[in-house]
Scaffold this motif. Sequence first.
Motif, PDB file in Angstrom:
ATOM      1  N   ALA A   2       0.828  -1.205   0.000  1.00 16.83           N
ATOM      2  CA  ALA A   2       0.000   0.000   0.000  1.00 16.83           C
ATOM      3  C   ALA A   2       0.862   1.256   0.000  1.00 16.83           C
ATOM      4  O   ALA A   2       1.910   1.311   0.632  1.00 16.83           O
ATOM      5  CB  ALA A   2      -0.916  -0.004   1.212  1.00 16.83           C
ATOM      6  N   GLN A   3       0.386   2.240  -0.735  1.00 18.79           N
ATOM      7  CA  GLN A   3       1.089   3.510  -0.862  1.00 18.79           C
ATOM      8  C   GLN A   3       0.307   4.587  -0.118  1.00 18.79           C
ATOM      9  O   GLN A   3      -0.886   4.775  -0.364  1.00 18.79           O
ATOM     10  CB  GLN A   3       1.204   3.862  -2.340  1.00 18.79           C
ATOM     11  N   LEU A   4       0.979   5.289   0.783  1.00 19.42           N
ATOM     12  CA  LEU A   4       0.341   6.377   1.518  1.00 19.42           C
ATOM     13  C   LEU A   4       0.203   7.586   0.599  1.00 19.42           C
ATOM     14  O   LEU A   4       1.184   8.073   0.042  1.00 19.42           O
ATOM     15  CB  LEU A   4       1.167   6.751   2.754  1.00 19.42           C
ATOM     16  N   LEU A   5      -1.023   8.033   0.428  1.00 20.36           N
ATOM     17  CA  LEU A   5      -1.273   9.219  -0.386  1.00 20.36           C
ATOM     18  C   LEU A   5      -0.950  10.471   0.427  1.00 20.36           C
ATOM     19  O   LEU A   5      -1.130  10.492   1.649  1.00 20.36           O
ATOM     20  CB  LEU A   5      -2.736   9.262  -0.822  1.00 20.36           C
ATOM     21  N   THR A   6      -0.495  11.502  -0.245  1.00 17.19           N
ATOM     22  CA  THR A   6      -0.272  12.777   0.431  1.00 17.19           C
ATOM     23  C   THR A   6      -1.641  13.336   0.831  1.00 17.19           C
ATOM     24  O   THR A   6      -2.680  12.883   0.320  1.00 17.19           O
ATOM     25  CB  THR A   6       0.433  13.786  -0.500  1.00 17.19           C
ATOM     26  N   GLU A   9      -3.405  14.439  -2.374  1.00 16.43           N
ATOM     27  CA  GLU A   9      -3.818  13.266  -3.148  1.00 16.43           C
ATOM     28  C   GLU A   9      -5.000  12.569  -2.479  1.00 16.43           C
ATOM     29  O   GLU A   9      -5.921  12.102  -3.154  1.00 16.43           O
ATOM     30  CB  GLU A   9      -2.658  12.277  -3.290  1.00 16.43           C
ATOM     31  N   LYS A  78      -2.086   8.595 -11.127  1.00 21.40           N
ATOM     32  CA  LYS A  78      -2.573   7.655 -10.109  1.00 21.40           C
ATOM     33  C   LYS A  78      -3.879   8.137  -9.482  1.00 21.40           C
ATOM     34  O   LYS A  78      -4.648   7.341  -8.954  1.00 21.40           O
ATOM     35  CB  LYS A  78      -1.519   7.369  -9.045  1.00 21.40           C
ATOM     36  N   TYR A 129      -7.874   1.277  -0.087  1.00 18.79           N
ATOM     37  CA  TYR A 129      -6.879   0.447   0.594  1.00 18.79           C
ATOM     38  C   TYR A 129      -6.672  -0.877  -0.154  1.00 18.79           C
ATOM     39  O   TYR A 129      -5.536  -1.314  -0.356  1.00 18.79           O
ATOM     40  CB  TYR A 129      -7.303   0.186   2.042  1.00 18.79           C
ATOM     41  N   GLY A 132      -4.461  -0.556  -2.970  1.00 17.87           N
ATOM     42  CA  GLY A 132      -3.076  -0.203  -2.675  1.00 17.87           C
ATOM     43  C   GLY A 132      -2.843   1.256  -2.342  1.00 17.87           C
ATOM     44  O   GLY A 132      -1.706   1.714  -2.321  1.00 17.87           O
ATOM     45  N   TYR A 133      -3.919   1.992  -2.088  1.00 20.44           N
ATOM     46  CA  TYR A 133      -3.802   3.407  -1.739  1.00 20.44           C
ATOM     47  C   TYR A 133      -4.303   3.622  -0.318  1.00 20.44           C
ATOM     48  O   TYR A 133      -5.422   3.240   0.008  1.00 20.44           O
ATOM     49  CB  TYR A 133      -4.638   4.278  -2.682  1.00 20.44           C
ATOM     50  N   HIS A 136      -4.369   9.485   3.625  1.00 24.62           N
ATOM     51  CA  HIS A 136      -3.633  10.060   4.758  1.00 24.62           C
ATOM     52  C   HIS A 136      -4.561  10.078   5.976  1.00 24.62           C
ATOM     53  O   HIS A 136      -5.696  10.556   5.886  1.00 24.62           O
ATOM     54  CB  HIS A 136      -3.170  11.476   4.406  1.00 24.62           C
TER      55      HIS A 136
END
Length: 168
Positions: A2-6, A9, A78, A129, A132-133, A136
């Motif tokens: 998973a990538q943490l969004l700003t 974002e 993205k 989630y 993969g997102y 924040h």
Amino acid sequence: MAQLLTPLESILAIIPALAANGAPVLLKYHGTPIDGGKRFLDGRPVLGPGKTWEGLATGILYGSVIALLAASATCNPKLYAAGVFASIGAMLGDMLGAFIKRRLGLERGAPAPLLDQLDFYSGALLALYAAGYVVHPAVALTFTPIVIALHRLTNMAANRLRLKPVPW
């Protein structure tokens, strides 16, 4: 992974879910019920006549268009994928909310405080989630009361415009 969004974002990924949730009310006709009019084990409708294939498609389409605009405006591709997933999650969350309301014996249009406001939002966050997102955490928490207030205000407006029979 998973990538943490700003924070920005995260906001831009959530907005398509808001659009998706609000779009089906713009359909001025009754569509084809997703549950096909079937009843669950308890004898109540699975979802009810208010959850239609046309509404599902409209919600996902509107959310996807908003996601495309956000991605284009920020040159961040993205955000398109995230917005589409959030839109799908919002619609699935809304359907889960309808399923829960039917199990509780609540008819279509009956108020279910917090469930009505947070089913689609929770669905959007979970879908993001799963894709993969990670929204924040500060945005997810801050947006919760905003979503509740926006949901209430937009439903009141839709009721006054005669798009919805009830203001919740």
